[in-house]
Design a protein around this motif. Structure first.
Motif, PDB file in Angstrom:
ATOM      1  N   ASP A 203       0.825  -1.206   0.000  1.00  0.00           N
ATOM      2  CA  ASP A 203       0.000   0.000   0.000  1.00  0.00           C
ATOM      3  C   ASP A 203       0.857   1.252   0.000  1.00  0.00           C
ATOM      4  O   ASP A 203       0.397   2.324  -0.397  1.00  0.00           O
ATOM      5  CB  ASP A 203      -0.928   0.000   1.221  1.00  0.00           C
ATOM      6  CG  ASP A 203      -1.929  -1.132   1.170  1.00  0.00           C
ATOM      7  OD1 ASP A 203      -2.885  -1.029   0.382  1.00  0.00           O
ATOM      8  OD2 ASP A 203      -1.747  -2.126   1.899  1.00  0.00           O
ATOM      9  N   SER A 204       2.101   1.109   0.460  1.00  0.00           N
ATOM     10  CA  SER A 204       3.011   2.249   0.486  1.00  0.00           C
ATOM     11  C   SER A 204       4.443   1.737   0.587  1.00  0.00           C
ATOM     12  O   SER A 204       4.708   0.726   1.234  1.00  0.00           O
ATOM     13  CB  SER A 204       2.703   3.153   1.693  1.00  0.00           C
ATOM     14  OG  SER A 204       3.636   4.207   1.800  1.00  0.00           O
ATOM     15  N   VAL A 205       5.350   2.444  -0.102  1.00  0.00           N
ATOM     16  CA  VAL A 205       6.783   2.173   0.012  1.00  0.00           C
ATOM     17  C   VAL A 205       7.409   3.423   0.610  1.00  0.00           C
ATOM     18  O   VAL A 205       7.372   4.495   0.003  1.00  0.00           O
ATOM     19  CB  VAL A 205       7.411   1.845  -1.357  1.00  0.00           C
ATOM     20  CG1 VAL A 205       8.900   1.544  -1.196  1.00  0.00           C
ATOM     21  CG2 VAL A 205       6.699   0.666  -2.007  1.00  0.00           C
ATOM     22  N   VAL A 206       7.965   3.295   1.812  1.00  0.00           N
ATOM     23  CA  VAL A 206       8.443   4.445   2.581  1.00  0.00           C
ATOM     24  C   VAL A 206       9.964   4.523   2.459  1.00  0.00           C
ATOM     25  O   VAL A 206      10.675   3.593   2.849  1.00  0.00           O
ATOM     26  CB  VAL A 206       8.015   4.331   4.052  1.00  0.00           C
ATOM     27  CG1 VAL A 206       8.464   5.551   4.840  1.00  0.00           C
ATOM     28  CG2 VAL A 206       6.496   4.169   4.153  1.00  0.00           C
ATOM     29  N   ILE A 207      10.447   5.658   1.925  1.00  0.00           N
ATOM     30  CA  ILE A 207      11.852   5.780   1.529  1.00  0.00           C
ATOM     31  C   ILE A 207      12.407   7.126   2.011  1.00  0.00           C
ATOM     32  O   ILE A 207      11.807   8.172   1.749  1.00  0.00           O
ATOM     33  CB  ILE A 207      11.984   5.730  -0.008  1.00  0.00           C
ATOM     34  CG1 ILE A 207      11.297   4.482  -0.573  1.00  0.00           C
ATOM     35  CG2 ILE A 207      13.439   5.787  -0.430  1.00  0.00           C
ATOM     36  CD1 ILE A 207      11.148   4.511  -2.081  1.00  0.00           C
ATOM     37  N   PRO A 208      13.558   7.143   2.664  1.00  0.00           N
ATOM     38  CA  PRO A 208      14.195   8.429   2.965  1.00  0.00           C
ATOM     39  C   PRO A 208      14.606   9.146   1.673  1.00  0.00           C
ATOM     40  O   PRO A 208      15.016   8.518   0.702  1.00  0.00           O
ATOM     41  CB  PRO A 208      15.439   8.028   3.776  1.00  0.00           C
ATOM     42  CG  PRO A 208      15.149   6.649   4.281  1.00  0.00           C
ATOM     43  CD  PRO A 208      14.297   6.007   3.224  1.00  0.00           C
ATOM     44  N   ASN A 209      14.457  10.431   1.649  1.00  0.00           N
ATOM     45  CA  ASN A 209      14.971  11.301   0.582  1.00  0.00           C
ATOM     46  C   ASN A 209      14.354  11.031  -0.776  1.00  0.00           C
ATOM     47  O   ASN A 209      13.578  11.828  -1.291  1.00  0.00           O
ATOM     48  CB  ASN A 209      16.503  11.194   0.527  1.00  0.00           C
ATOM     49  CG  ASN A 209      17.156  12.216  -0.361  1.00  0.00           C
ATOM     50  OD1 ASN A 209      17.137  12.096  -1.573  1.00  0.00           O
ATOM     51  ND2 ASN A 209      17.725  13.246   0.239  1.00  0.00           N
ATOM     52  N   GLY A 210      14.705   9.950  -1.425  1.00  0.00           N
ATOM     53  CA  GLY A 210      14.148   9.595  -2.721  1.00  0.00           C
ATOM     54  C   GLY A 210      14.858  10.193  -3.917  1.00  0.00           C
ATOM     55  O   GLY A 210      14.536   9.838  -5.055  1.00  0.00           O
ATOM     56  N   SER A 211      15.837  11.068  -3.704  1.00  0.00           N
ATOM     57  CA  SER A 211      16.486  11.761  -4.820  1.00  0.00           C
ATOM     58  C   SER A 211      17.895  11.280  -5.106  1.00  0.00           C
ATOM     59  O   SER A 211      18.449  11.595  -6.163  1.00  0.00           O
ATOM     60  CB  SER A 211      16.535  13.274  -4.551  1.00  0.00           C
ATOM     61  OG  SER A 211      15.242  13.828  -4.520  1.00  0.00           O
ATOM     62  N   ILE A 212      18.510  10.564  -4.176  1.00  0.00           N
ATOM     63  CA  ILE A 212      19.903  10.165  -4.333  1.00  0.00           C
ATOM     64  C   ILE A 212      20.094   8.717  -3.905  1.00  0.00           C
ATOM     65  O   ILE A 212      19.276   8.138  -3.187  1.00  0.00           O
ATOM     66  CB  ILE A 212      20.854  11.066  -3.512  1.00  0.00           C
ATOM     67  CG1 ILE A 212      20.437  11.066  -2.036  1.00  0.00           C
ATOM     68  CG2 ILE A 212      20.906  12.475  -4.067  1.00  0.00           C
ATOM     69  CD1 ILE A 212      21.400  11.779  -1.111  1.00  0.00           C
ATOM     70  N   LEU A 213      21.211   8.122  -4.365  1.00  0.00           N
ATOM     71  CA  LEU A 213      21.672   6.816  -3.939  1.00  0.00           C
ATOM     72  C   LEU A 213      20.603   5.743  -4.149  1.00  0.00           C
ATOM     73  O   LEU A 213      19.712   5.893  -4.986  1.00  0.00           O
ATOM     74  CB  LEU A 213      22.133   6.876  -2.476  1.00  0.00           C
ATOM     75  CG  LEU A 213      23.088   8.031  -2.106  1.00  0.00           C
ATOM     76  CD1 LEU A 213      23.417   7.999  -0.636  1.00  0.00           C
ATOM     77  CD2 LEU A 213      24.337   7.997  -2.957  1.00  0.00           C
ATOM     78  N   GLU A 214      20.721   4.634  -3.422  1.00  0.00           N
ATOM     79  CA  GLU A 214      19.746   3.551  -3.548  1.00  0.00           C
ATOM     80  C   GLU A 214      18.357   3.985  -3.110  1.00  0.00           C
ATOM     81  O   GLU A 214      17.366   3.371  -3.514  1.00  0.00           O
ATOM     82  CB  GLU A 214      20.207   2.341  -2.729  1.00  0.00           C
ATOM     83  CG  GLU A 214      21.324   1.542  -3.381  1.00  0.00           C
ATOM     84  CD  GLU A 214      22.713   2.018  -3.025  1.00  0.00           C
ATOM     85  OE1 GLU A 214      23.666   1.236  -3.167  1.00  0.00           O
ATOM     86  OE2 GLU A 214      22.870   3.196  -2.610  1.00  0.00           O
ATOM     87  N   PHE A 215      18.266   5.031  -2.311  1.00  0.00           N
ATOM     88  CA  PHE A 215      16.951   5.578  -1.982  1.00  0.00           C
ATOM     89  C   PHE A 215      16.218   5.944  -3.276  1.00  0.00           C
ATOM     90  O   PHE A 215      15.040   5.632  -3.469  1.00  0.00           O
ATOM     91  CB  PHE A 215      17.086   6.831  -1.116  1.00  0.00           C
ATOM     92  CG  PHE A 215      17.803   6.615   0.184  1.00  0.00           C
ATOM     93  CD1 PHE A 215      17.453   5.576   1.036  1.00  0.00           C
ATOM     94  CD2 PHE A 215      18.836   7.458   0.562  1.00  0.00           C
ATOM     95  CE1 PHE A 215      18.116   5.384   2.249  1.00  0.00           C
ATOM     96  CE2 PHE A 215      19.500   7.277   1.775  1.00  0.00           C
ATOM     97  CZ  PHE A 215      19.151   6.238   2.616  1.00  0.00           C
ATOM     98  N   GLY A 216      16.928   6.642  -4.162  1.00  0.00           N
ATOM     99  CA  GLY A 216      16.337   7.044  -5.431  1.00  0.00           C
ATOM    100  C   GLY A 216      16.059   5.853  -6.334  1.00  0.00           C
ATOM    101  O   GLY A 216      15.054   5.831  -7.053  1.00  0.00           O
ATOM    102  N   ALA A 217      16.932   4.844  -6.297  1.00  0.00           N
ATOM    103  CA  ALA A 217      16.734   3.671  -7.149  1.00  0.00           C
ATOM    104  C   ALA A 217      15.458   2.928  -6.775  1.00  0.00           C
ATOM    105  O   ALA A 217      14.664   2.535  -7.642  1.00  0.00           O
ATOM    106  CB  ALA A 217      17.943   2.746  -7.039  1.00  0.00           C
ATOM    107  N   VAL A 218      15.242   2.726  -5.487  1.00  0.00           N
ATOM    108  CA  VAL A 218      14.029   2.036  -5.039  1.00  0.00           C
ATOM    109  C   VAL A 218      12.800   2.906  -5.296  1.00  0.00           C
ATOM    110  O   VAL A 218      11.741   2.405  -5.686  1.00  0.00           O
ATOM    111  CB  VAL A 218      14.148   1.655  -3.552  1.00  0.00           C
ATOM    112  CG1 VAL A 218      12.854   1.005  -3.045  1.00  0.00           C
ATOM    113  CG2 VAL A 218      15.323   0.705  -3.340  1.00  0.00           C
ATOM    114  N   TYR A 219      12.944   4.207  -5.098  1.00  0.00           N
ATOM    115  CA  TYR A 219      11.837   5.122  -5.390  1.00  0.00           C
ATOM    116  C   TYR A 219      11.408   5.004  -6.849  1.00  0.00           C
ATOM    117  O   TYR A 219      10.211   4.864  -7.158  1.00  0.00           O
ATOM    118  CB  TYR A 219      12.244   6.556  -5.064  1.00  0.00           C
ATOM    119  CG  TYR A 219      11.330   7.598  -5.667  1.00  0.00           C
ATOM    120  CD1 TYR A 219      10.090   7.874  -5.112  1.00  0.00           C
ATOM    121  CD2 TYR A 219      11.708   8.289  -6.826  1.00  0.00           C
ATOM    122  CE1 TYR A 219       9.236   8.817  -5.682  1.00  0.00           C
ATOM    123  CE2 TYR A 219      10.866   9.227  -7.397  1.00  0.00           C
ATOM    124  CZ  TYR A 219       9.646   9.485  -6.821  1.00  0.00           C
ATOM    125  OH  TYR A 219       8.801  10.410  -7.393  1.00  0.00           O
TER     126      TYR A 219
END
Length: 540
Positions: A203-219
């Motif tokens: 229902d939701s994927v909760v990710i820090p930042n979302g703009s850089i690194l693997e955070f962005g990849a998963v986003y």
């Protein structure tokens, strides 16, 4: 001997369960020397999970929401585990995803990476959640659209890490090696996430930042699959968090808030509140939850400033406020230049020929914390012989920015918040990057470089003392209140002082019935609920 050991580790890294066996029998559960341990998390998990188990609501007829919470890098991993458990205490079905790397810039041999995975799996399994490793190397082709996004993200990672815009990854060895590492890791994270999302619905994927690194990849992988994403980040306010649904938190997407609240005038109490904040920022003192102090000097007024800088009172002043080069609040915000540094350089070339005006370049104080390219270097590279009508205010200067604002005839910004504050004080402002307050009705927002030059020329040719219209100034104050006080969500913990905040607001207490009521809205949004900005503003 060293080469022999490296070869043994290389081979062992390819053997299934070898690292797990080594961890259990020889390392006694401790991570490799180039990895990281989480002793505070280890000490806290028993109490946290017990509190969550006691708080778990009775089952309902409706299916509980299922949420994936991502953690990566030691500090974010600690935070994400606590966040996931807090969501679980409210009846949310939480899976915890992780990546094992201590640094995003350093390659790790497969055996040590596997040992770190084994350590983290063993630790995180004590939470009782499903644990998912998104770091397994992968050469699986990505869909073309996603592959393009991951390539762009990997280049952004190089810019962010080196704090240089547009590095030459083909000729610069350092940049090239980092680019290769970031491409491999981001590709693996995206491929693993995509594989997960094909078989597991969240229902939701909760990710820090979302703009850089693997955070962005998963986003990007989650958005490609059409999943609801919630990215979050922290600014200068304690007990507050930025949350963005289906977007990148660092882009500070305020369009929906402004649509819901932009037409509503400030109440007298709201006006007093934002005025109190501005006065505190001008004096360089703390105000309520606002902790960061960028002003290093006391105000001396516009007349004192003119005397201190030797400014000619008969010529107008252009205040150019920079961003930190390579900061994630400025990367990928370009409209008609290659980036912030390119905008700064091209603008200086224009203003170097305008001796009828005085240009002040205020370098962001945050550049004192960086180690890459600085705006001061950009200025000196662009103008080796800085003309006398161009003044450079370095990051360590004690010149108060608000004295500069009081003196300015025109403001030029990329994405700096200084542009909003200039507009609040009636100074016309031209934005050159996609900042959150762009196109809100109180700034000039050219879309091409030709338009930028024309707007700049028109504004420079206006009579000295020209100010924004009263309705535009009112809009700027209104937006400032919405942004500073209504956009963030109340939240008990801040990343920068997480464990100190945990002492004041322990998870055990928040997990009790009603214990997290003050933070219910943020937790609901993280679990996938849409934001009701009108209701949110009333709570703020």
């Amino acid at each position: 001997m060293v080469a022999w050991r490296a070869r043994v580790k290389e081979v062992a890294g390819q053997v299934p369960w070898a690292a797990d066996a080594y961890q259990a029998w020889f390392a006694r559960g401790r991570p490799p020397s180039n990895g990281y341990a989480l002793p505070r998390l280890e000490a806290a998990l028993g109490s946290w999970t017990s509190a969550v188990d006691r708080a778990r609501p009775d089952s309902h007829s409706d299916r509980a929401r299922r949420v994936l919470v991502l953690g990566f890098l030691p500090w974010w991993l600690e935070f994400s585990v606590a966040l996931g458990l807090l969501l679980a205490s409210r009846g949310v079905e939480v899976d915890l995803a992780f990546l094992p790397y201590r640094r995003w810039t350093v390659p790790v041999d497969p055996f040590d990476a596997s040992r770190q995975r084994a350590y983290l799996r063993s630790l995180l399994r004590t939470t009782g959640r499903t644990i998912i490793d998104l770091s397994r190397p992968s050469t699986e082709p990505l869909p073309e659209e996603l592959a393009r996004l991951i390539a762009r993200l990997s280049f952004t990672d190089v810019e962010y890490t080196l704090q240089r815009e547009a590095p030459d990854v083909e000729r610069d060895g350092q940049a090239g090696r980092l680019w290769a590492l970031r491409r491999a890791r981001n590709h693996a994270a995206a491929a693993n996430a995509l594989r997960l999302f094909r078989t597991s619905r969240y229902d939701s994927v909760v990710i820090p930042n979302g703009s850089i690194l693997e955070f962005g990849a998963v986003y990007h992988a989650a958005r490609y699959r059409g999943l609801t994403t919630v990215t979050y980040e922290f600014g200068e306010q304690r007990e507050r968090v930025w949350i963005c649904r289906n977007g990148e938190a660092m882009r500070l997407e305020t369009a929906e808030l402004w649509e819901a609240r932009g037409d509503i005038p400030l109440t007298p109490d709201e006006h007093r509140r934002i005025e109190d904040l501005v006065r505190a920022r001008q004096r360089g003192v703390e105000y309520q939850q606002f902790a960061r102090l960028w002003q290093r000097g006391q105000r001396q007024g516009s007349q004192g400033l003119r005397q201190a800088l030797g400014l000619d009172a008969s010529r107008p002043v252009v205040l150019l406020a920079t961003n930190v080069v390579g900061d994630s609040l400025a990367l990928n915000r370009q409209i008609f230049t290659e980036g912030m540094a390119d905008w700064l350089s091209r603008t200086l070339q224009l203003l170097a020929n305008r001796s009828d005006v005085q240009t002040i370049v205020r370098v962001h104080p945050g550049e004192l914390l960086g180690a890459g390219m600085t705006s001061e270097q950009v200025v000196r590279d662009t103008l080796p012989d800085v003309p006398p009508h161009v003044r450079l205010i370095p990051p360590e200067s004690k010149v108060n920015t608000y004295d500069l604002i009081e003196t300015a005839h025109l403001g030029l910004v990329y994405t700096s918040t200084a542009g909003l504050e200039m507009a609040m004080h009636g100074v016309p402002v031209i934005t050159a990057g996609r900042t959150h307050y762009r196109s809100k009705g109180f700034t000039d927002d050219p879309e091409t470089f030709a338009d930028y030059v024309a707007t700049l020329t028109r504004r420079l040719d206006e009579p000295a003392g020209r100010r924004l219209r009263a309705d535009q100034i009112d809009l700027a104050w209104r937006y400032a209140h919405r942004f500073f006080f209504e956009y963030p969500f109340p939240f008990p913990w801040h990343l920068l002082h997480f464990w100190k905040d945990m002492e004041a607001s322990p998870l055990e207490a928040l997990a009790q019935a009603g214990g997290a009521e003050a933070y219910r809205e943020a937790l609901d949004v993280m679990a996938g609920a849409p934001v009701d900005w009108g209701q949110h503003a009333r709570r703020a």
